[in-house]
Design a protein around this motif. Structure first.
Motif, PDB file in Angstrom:
ATOM      1  N   LEU A 179       0.827  -1.212   0.000  1.00  0.00           N
ATOM      2  CA  LEU A 179       0.000   0.000   0.000  1.00  0.00           C
ATOM      3  C   LEU A 179       0.862   1.263   0.000  1.00  0.00           C
ATOM      4  O   LEU A 179       0.574   2.220  -0.718  1.00  0.00           O
TER       5      LEU A 179
ATOM      6  N   ARG B 178       2.183   1.687  -3.562  1.00  0.00           N
ATOM      7  CA  ARG B 178       1.299   1.849  -4.710  1.00  0.00           C
ATOM      8  C   ARG B 178       0.297   2.979  -4.599  1.00  0.00           C
ATOM      9  O   ARG B 178      -0.227   3.449  -5.591  1.00  0.00           O
ATOM     10  N   TYR B 179      -0.042   3.372  -3.403  1.00  0.00           N
ATOM     11  CA  TYR B 179      -1.120   4.356  -3.266  1.00  0.00           C
ATOM     12  C   TYR B 179      -0.628   5.666  -2.687  1.00  0.00           C
ATOM     13  O   TYR B 179       0.217   5.691  -1.804  1.00  0.00           O
ATOM     14  N   ARG B 180      -1.141   6.736  -3.216  1.00  0.00           N
ATOM     15  CA  ARG B 180      -0.875   8.045  -2.644  1.00  0.00           C
ATOM     16  C   ARG B 180      -2.062   8.383  -1.766  1.00  0.00           C
ATOM     17  O   ARG B 180      -3.177   8.479  -2.260  1.00  0.00           O
ATOM     18  N   PHE B 181      -1.841   8.496  -0.476  1.00  0.00           N
ATOM     19  CA  PHE B 181      -2.953   8.896   0.393  1.00  0.00           C
ATOM     20  C   PHE B 181      -2.431   9.921   1.391  1.00  0.00           C
ATOM     21  O   PHE B 181      -1.220  10.015   1.617  1.00  0.00           O
TER      22      PHE B 181
ATOM     23  N   ARG C 144       0.857   9.873   3.894  1.00  0.00           N
ATOM     24  CA  ARG C 144       1.642   8.689   3.533  1.00  0.00           C
ATOM     25  C   ARG C 144       3.087   8.815   4.031  1.00  0.00           C
ATOM     26  O   ARG C 144       3.649   7.880   4.586  1.00  0.00           O
TER      27      ARG C 144
END
Lengths: 273, 271
Positions: free
Chosen positions: A86, A89-92, A95
């Motif tokens: 996570l 792969r993910y921009r949140f 982060r």
């Protein structure tokens, strides 16, 4: 023409010099590590090593360490896979902050991590957890928790870098060929990430194996109960029995190195770790 | 515009960083190592000190340094680990372990020479949480049901070795040892975990309790059953300045007890 030739030969010369420098450093470091091991060996002797191998306390510590460190590594892997994936792969929002949280156990002296764990599993949540039958303080479970806490970030970091370095096009192609995202993860991403994942697992295990500070704080150094090999070395060192301590350390080192070399040789066809 | 932000990409940046860290390191090392005051032969005195004795010994060293101008370097560890260091390095002038056993061991192994003291005593005491849930009033109660004993390791620490002998004296060794829930590396850690509510009884050294009088209950052990150890000072055979080392030993024997007493130790009664 002549000028061009000259400059090319100068580049090659420079390149050559650079690699002589690289090889020089590698050989020096290898020599340093080998001499370190030799210094340890020179302070021990065959009889003491044999005595260590026959010692029931050593048998306990060896089995206990292998058991707890492997369990801690398995748990670290289970946790690190989703976290690493996570984070890669993910921009949140937040982060970078969450990513930095995983640095904490690496930055903090293990002793401080141990104190934090002791407070958490003691005064903070100890009673509630005890009602659920979880007793971490002064117990073998505490050893696993401390090793897990110290080792897991190494797995998370390695896994994250591995997932980040993969060629995303492969996954996209698989999607266009009709794979569901879950299938892509299992059949494309995981096989591609295999090298890095094994590297991360090995790193986590190696760290768990030698863990002392946090373990001693949370689980104590009770002989034949929470006594890992590191604890055994510490205890013998404290008694003033350095030969026995070094012999224990040497056997520990030998077992760890053997396991790692076997693993690396077996996997060397496809994996470089 | 933001090109300077990309400075770290240039090799020059890393070379500068490396040089800067070297300079910083060298600066710190020079500050720590090179003292202004040195002994006659140009070497400062080097002393191995038991970790539990850190506070009084460093106070005594400071006052000795101020009085004589001699620089004294110290290293702190548990007594056994120190003995390993002495045996490996074959260097240093003096050794102050927390117990006479280690002093005798140092002499037996050919590292120690003259033993002086005692400077103070190591006295085991029982500590419990203030409410004393296991209702402990004496050492014998440690053998009772419901006791969760936390203790410094029975072999690896000076206070643990003494506690083990005290258990022998009670004739209830097995019962007491069955109540041990954890052994730790030092009496300080025992106090730490007890204040965090882990375990309901512990054994530590009397001086360790000085800071915990408000938080924990201290129960003295019956002197007929207790084991009291002496804190000595040992000169090492590797000393390069015998006269100075002995001068410091005498200083410790003379001034040590009162300073140790100030730090909560029991000391030889002064006449």
């Amino acid at each position: 023409m002549d000028l061009k030739h000259q400059s090319r030969s100068r580049t090659i010369f420079k390149k050559g010099l650079l690699f002589v420098f690289f090889w020089g450093i590698l050989l020096l470091i290898i020599l340093f590590f080998l001499l370190l091991i030799y210094s340890l060996v020179s302070y021990s002797n065959y009889e003491t090593v044999v005595n260590v191998l026959r010692d029931p306390e050593f048998h306990f510590a060896l089995k206990f360490t292998l058991g707890t460190s492997l369990l801690a590594t398995a748990l670290a892997t289970i946790v690190a896979l989703p976290c690493g994936y996570l984070l890669s792969r993910y921009r949140f929002p937040g982060r970078a902050f969450f990513d930095t949280l995983f640095d904490i156990p690496i930055i903090l002296p293990p002793l401080v991590s141990g104190i934090a764990l002791l407070i958490f599993f003691g005064p903070f949540l100890g009673e509630q957890l005890a009602r659920l039958g979880i007793k971490a303080v002064f117990s073998p479970l505490g050893v696993v928790i401390a090793q897990w806490f110290i080792a897991a970030p190494f797995a998370v970091k390695t896994f994250k870098h591995t997932f980040s370095s993969l060629d995303r096009r492969m996954e996209k192609v698989a999607r266009t060929l009709g794979f569901t995202p879950t299938m892509v993860f299992y059949r494309v991403t995981m096989p591609l990430a295999r090298n890095g994942i094994i590297g991360g697992i090995i790193m986590a295990w190696a760290r768990a194996l030698g863990e002392f500070g946090a373990t001693a704080m949370l689980a104590g150094i009770t002989r034949m109960k929470t006594e890992t090999l590191s604890v055994a070395v510490f205890l013998n060192m404290s008694i003033g029995d350095m030969k026995f301590a070094i012999a224990t350390a040497l056997v520990m080192l030998l077992i760890a190195l053997t396991l790692l070399v076997i693993l690396k040789v077996f996997l060397s066809d496809e994996v470089r770790v | 515009m933001y090109r300077f932000l990309r400075l770290w990409r240039t090799p020059g940046f890393w070379v500068a960083l490396f040089i800067l860290s070297l300079v910083a390191f060298a600066g710190c090392a020079a500050q720590g190592g090179g003292g202004d005051y040195q002994a006659e032969d140009g070497q400062p005195l080097f002393i191995y000190v038991g970790a539990n004795l850190k506070e009084p010994v460093s106070e005594l060293i400071q006052s000795y340094e101020a009085e004589t101008g001699v620089k004294i370097e110290q290293t702190y560890q548990n007594a056994g680990a120190l003995l390993n260091q002495i045996a490996t390095m074959k260097k240093g002038d003096l050794y102050i372990p927390g117990g006479m056993d280690f002093a005798l061991k140092a002499r037996e192994q050919g590292h120690g020479e003259k033993i002086m003291g005692p400077i103070a005593y190591h006295t085991p005491v029982i500590v419990t949480p203030l409410e004393n849930p296991a209702k402990i009033t004496s050492i014998l109660d440690l053998a009772g049901p419901g006791v969760e004993l936390v203790i410094p390791d029975l072999e690896a620490t000076a206070i643990g070795v003494m506690a083990s002998r005290v258990f022998d004296n009670t004739g209830l060794k097995e019962e007491i040892e069955a109540n041990i829930v954890a052994t730790l590396e030092s009496p300080a850690k025992v106090l730490g975990v007890l204040t965090m509510g882990q375990g309901n009884a512990g054994i530590v050294e009397y001086s360790n309790t000085a800071r915990y009088r408000e938080e924990l209950k201290i129960i003295e052990i019956d002197p007929r059953l207790n084991e009291i150890d002496e804190i000595p000072i040992v000169s090492l055979v590797y000393t390069t300045n015998q006269a100075l080392a002995e001068n410091f030993m005498e200083y410790m024997v003379e001034n040590g007890p009162s300073v140790f007493e100030g730090h909560g130790f029991k000391t030889p009664v002064k006449e």
